[in-house]
Structures are given as structure tokens and as C-alpha cells.
Design an enzyme around this catalytic site. Structure first.
Site, short mmCIF file in Angstrom:
data_model
loop_
_atom_site.label_atom_id
_atom_site.label_comp_id
_atom_site.label_asym_id
_atom_site.label_seq_id
_atom_site.Cartn_x
_atom_site.Cartn_y
_atom_site.Cartn_z
N SER A 52 8.36 -6.24 0.62
CA SER A 52 8.11 -7.00 -0.61
C SER A 52 9.11 -8.14 -0.78
O SER A 52 10.23 -8.10 -0.27
CB SER A 52 8.20 -6.07 -1.82
OG SER A 52 7.28 -5.02 -1.70
N1 SAH Z 1 8.70 -1.26 -0.57
C1 SAH Z 1 8.15 -1.54 0.71
C2 SAH Z 1 6.73 -2.02 0.53
C3 SAH Z 1 5.90 -1.79 1.70
S1 SAH Z 1 4.22 -2.27 1.51
C4 SAH Z 1 8.96 -2.62 1.41
O1 SAH Z 1 9.44 -3.50 0.71
O2 SAH Z 1 9.11 -2.60 2.62
C5 SAH Z 1 3.50 -0.82 0.88
C6 SAH Z 1 3.51 0.39 1.77
O3 SAH Z 1 2.74 1.40 1.11
C7 SAH Z 1 2.87 0.20 3.12
O4 SAH Z 1 3.77 0.57 4.13
C8 SAH Z 1 1.66 1.14 3.09
O5 SAH Z 1 1.36 1.74 4.34
C9 SAH Z 1 2.10 2.17 2.07
N2 SAH Z 1 1.01 2.94 1.45
C10 SAH Z 1 -0.22 2.51 1.07
N3 SAH Z 1 -0.92 3.52 0.53
C11 SAH Z 1 -0.12 4.61 0.55
C12 SAH Z 1 -0.26 5.97 0.10
N4 SAH Z 1 -1.38 6.43 -0.44
N5 SAH Z 1 0.78 6.81 0.30
C13 SAH Z 1 1.94 6.39 0.88
N6 SAH Z 1 2.14 5.12 1.32
C14 SAH Z 1 1.13 4.24 1.13
#
Ligand code: SAH
Length: 208
Positions: A52
């Protein structure tokens, strides 16, 4: 990054500013993207997912109002950058990621950085983590079609949840506080997160 992107846009929590100043964000992206790690946007981390934007991380963390004693649930570990910031500002972090390769990379990275107060799980986080509940804070870092139902039961009374809710392409960042009457909700801003995929989220392959 901290002065131009965070302070200048109203991030004022000194703990959040201090931790984000110190956190080596370049270690959370691929080497080929390291030069752009401190710029003002999200970056790809593989599997169509993103780390993010720094401002969004700061805003969400500030909204969680952490004092250092909290047990936090994070859904969407991703790169582990937000997880590391939570681990610095709370007592313990439980983090769930649905994509195995991403979950493994984040675990490896945070272990190498020395974090010992993070518990990792690779699963669908849309149902929360019942065995570890209740949580003082819950942060979802992927866009949910609606407020997940588990929040009501797994968030401690008085606890705070921060969740992007809305369409798959754009959402509202909602801060919800658990009161006796349910969740008191307030919209903080508009935002764009990758979709939350799972039983209480979007169907895989049917996003948008
Ligand atoms: N805070 C993280 C954001 C990553 S993007 C960063 O800054 O790196 C969001 C993440 O949520 C992705 O890796 C995606 O695979 C995950 N995601 C999506 N749906 C999900 C779910 N149901 N349970 C767990 N993770 C999930």
C-alpha cells in the site's frame, strides 16, 4: 517521504511518524523496485497484489489509535510492511494472508528483521481468526464488498476496526468502533485497495 507525504497531509501521530521514518520500506519490495520504495504510491509485490501507498498505511495506523498494549488482527499481510509497523506499535499482531507464496515471503522477511510478536496464518481472512479472538484492533488491507460479519463478534467492546468497504475498484475507508449498540462507523476517506477475496468477500475470478 515522512515530511512530504505524511506530515504535509495531516498525519500527526508522533509514534506513527517515528516508526515510518525508521522502517526500511525498500526491504519490503523486490530489488528492482527498491529505488521507488519511498515514492507516493502502491507498488506491485507479485500475484497482482500491492504494497500500500505510504500515506494510506500511515492513515490506517493512525486511525487505529494504538497505545502499545493491543492485540491486533490484520487481514491481508501482503509484503508485511504494515504488519511490521503494527508490530512496533502494538503488543501482538495476528496476520492472515490468503496467497501462500506472499504469506511465506512476509514471514521470512519479518523473521529476518527480528520480529517475535507476529503470528502468521495462510487462510481466508474474511472469517477472522476465531480461536485467537477477541482483538482490540482489526485492520483489513484489502477492499471488502461490505463490513465482514465477524467484526461484531471478534472485536472487543470499545475496540476499533479499519476497513476499506465498497466497489472492487474504489472504496471508502471506514473506521468502526464497537459500542453496546453495534458498530459505530465513520468514513475517513476514499481509497483503492486490491479486492478482499473469500467467503465473506469477493468471489475469486468474479471481481469487478
Ligand atoms: N498491507 C499490505 C497490503 C497488501 S495488498 C502491504 O502493504 O503490503 C492486500 C493483501 O490482501 C494481498 O496480499 C491479498 O492477497 C490479501 N488478501 C486478499 N483477500 C484476502 C483474504 N480473504 N484473506 C487474507 N488475505 C487476503
Amino acid at each position: 517521504m515522512v515530511d512530504e507525504q505524511l506530515r504535509a497531509r495531516g498525519i500527526h501521530d508522533r509514534h506513527v511518524l517515528r516508526i515510518m521514518e525508521a522502517m526500511p520500506r525498500h526491504l519490503f519490495v523486490d530489488d528492482t523496485l527498491a529505488a521507488r520504495a519511498y515514492s507516493d504510491h502502491a507498488l506491485p509485490i507479485g500475484d497482482e497484489q500491492t504494497i500500500s501507498q505510504p500515506y494510506m498505511v500511515a492513515l490506517m495506523t493512525q486511525a487505529l489509535d494504538l497505545t502499545g498494549n493491543e492485540k491486533v488482527l490484520e487481514i491481508g499481510t501482503g509484503s508485511g510492511y504494515q504488519t511490521a509497523i503494527l508490530a512496533e506499535l502494538a503488543e501482538r499482531v495476528f496476520t492472515i494472508e490468503r496467497i501462500p507464496a506472499i504469506a511465506a515471503a512476509a514471514r521470512e522477511r519479518l523473521t529476518a528483521l527480528g520480529y517475535t510478536n507476529v503470528v502468521f496464518r495462510c487462510a481466508d481472512g474474511t472469517l477472522g481468526w476465531r480461536e485467537m479472538a477477541p482483538f482490540d484492533r482489526i485492520l483489513i488491507t484489502a477492499g471488502a464488498p461490505r463490513m465482514p460479519a465477524f467484526l461484531e463478534e471478534q472485536l472487543r467492546p470499545g475496540g476499533i476496526a479499519v476497513v476499506p468497504v465498497g466497489e472492487s475498484e474504489n472504496q471508502s475507508l471506514v473506521k468502526a468502533t464497537r459500542t453496546e449498540d453495534g458498530l459505530a462507523q465513520r468514513v475517513l476517506c476514499g481509497c483503492t485497495f486490491v479486492p478482499l477475496i473469500g467467503r465473506e468477500g469477493w468471489a475469486s475470478g468474479n471481481v469487478g
